[in-house]
Design a protein around this motif. Structure first.
Motif, PDB file in Angstrom:
ATOM      1  N   UNK A  82       0.388  -0.951   0.024  1.00 30.83           N
ATOM      2  CA  UNK A  82       0.554  -0.248   0.080  1.00 30.83           C
ATOM      3  C   UNK A  82       0.613   1.167  -0.145  1.00 30.83           C
ATOM      4  N   UNK A  83       1.110   1.911  -1.009  1.00 26.76           N
ATOM      5  CA  UNK A  83       1.447   3.789  -1.354  1.00 26.76           C
ATOM      6  C   UNK A  83       0.725   4.871  -0.802  1.00 26.76           C
ATOM      7  N   UNK A  84      -0.477   4.592  -1.263  1.00 28.90           N
ATOM      8  CA  UNK A  84      -1.582   5.590  -0.680  1.00 28.90           C
ATOM      9  C   UNK A  84      -2.858   5.051  -1.195  1.00 28.90           C
ATOM     10  N   UNK A  85      -3.786   5.435  -0.025  1.00 35.74           N
ATOM     11  CA  UNK A  85      -5.347   4.848   0.218  1.00 35.74           C
ATOM     12  C   UNK A  85      -5.734   6.389   0.450  1.00 35.74           C
ATOM     13  N   UNK A  86      -7.335   6.406  -0.194  1.00 37.29           N
ATOM     14  CA  UNK A  86      -8.165   7.967  -0.454  1.00 37.29           C
ATOM     15  C   UNK A  86      -9.245   7.461   0.465  1.00 37.29           C
ATOM     16  N   UNK A  87     -10.130   7.573   1.988  1.00 38.34           N
ATOM     17  CA  UNK A  87     -11.208   7.414   2.062  1.00 38.34           C
ATOM     18  C   UNK A  87     -12.344   7.934   1.116  1.00 38.34           C
ATOM     19  N   UNK A  88     -12.256   9.412   0.782  1.00 40.99           N
ATOM     20  CA  UNK A  88     -13.453  10.057   0.342  1.00 40.99           C
ATOM     21  C   UNK A  88     -13.970   8.958  -0.901  1.00 40.99           C
ATOM     22  N   UNK A  89     -12.270   9.289  -1.514  1.00 36.26           N
ATOM     23  CA  UNK A  89     -12.764   8.545  -3.213  1.00 36.26           C
ATOM     24  C   UNK A  89     -12.814   7.503  -3.368  1.00 36.26           C
ATOM     25  N   UNK A  90     -12.510   6.502  -2.322  1.00 36.55           N
ATOM     26  CA  UNK A  90     -12.497   4.594  -2.254  1.00 36.55           C
ATOM     27  C   UNK A  90     -11.036   4.768  -2.851  1.00 36.55           C
ATOM     28  N   UNK A  91     -10.152   5.171  -2.806  1.00 36.69           N
ATOM     29  CA  UNK A  91      -8.721   4.925  -3.451  1.00 36.69           C
ATOM     30  C   UNK A  91      -8.222   4.283  -3.111  1.00 36.69           C
ATOM     31  N   UNK A  92      -7.384   2.865  -3.596  1.00 35.72           N
ATOM     32  CA  UNK A  92      -6.061   2.424  -2.979  1.00 35.72           C
ATOM     33  C   UNK A  92      -5.059   2.498  -4.363  1.00 35.72           C
TER      34      UNK A  92
END
Length: 89
Positions: free
Chosen positions: A30-40
């Motif tokens: 995992x290098x990035x995660x954005x909860x609002x846009x649900x992107x991993x």
């Protein structure tokens, strides 16, 4: 990288496996995660087979049926390398 209120971004650097709707399994760091846009964003071995390269996969979690943490990070990830943004001729 935004996390939901009350949650941390402790998954950064962890190795995880994501199962998609068509039974495809993706695995990487995992290098990035954005909860609002649900992107991993997962860092995976290069599909070209080059040893010093990696693929970065952006995964829309709305199309993922499950995410499993294989092993959590044990130390702080190293700093990111500088990018050369000048264009070549």
């Amino acid at each position: 990288m935004a996390a939901p209120p009350g949650e941390s971004t402790s998954a950064l650097g962890a190795r995880c496996r994501a199962g998609r709707a068509r039974k495809q399994r993706l695995q990487g760091e995992v290098v990035a995660f954005d909860y609002q846009s649900k992107m991993l964003a997962l860092k995976c071995p290069s599909s070209s087979g080059k040893p010093n390269h990696a693929d970065i996969l952006l995964i829309n979690l709305q199309y993922v049926s499950e995410v499993e943490i294989i092993n959590d990070r044990t130390e702080t990830p190293p700093p990111l390398a500088s990018l050369n943004v000048s264009k070549g001729s």
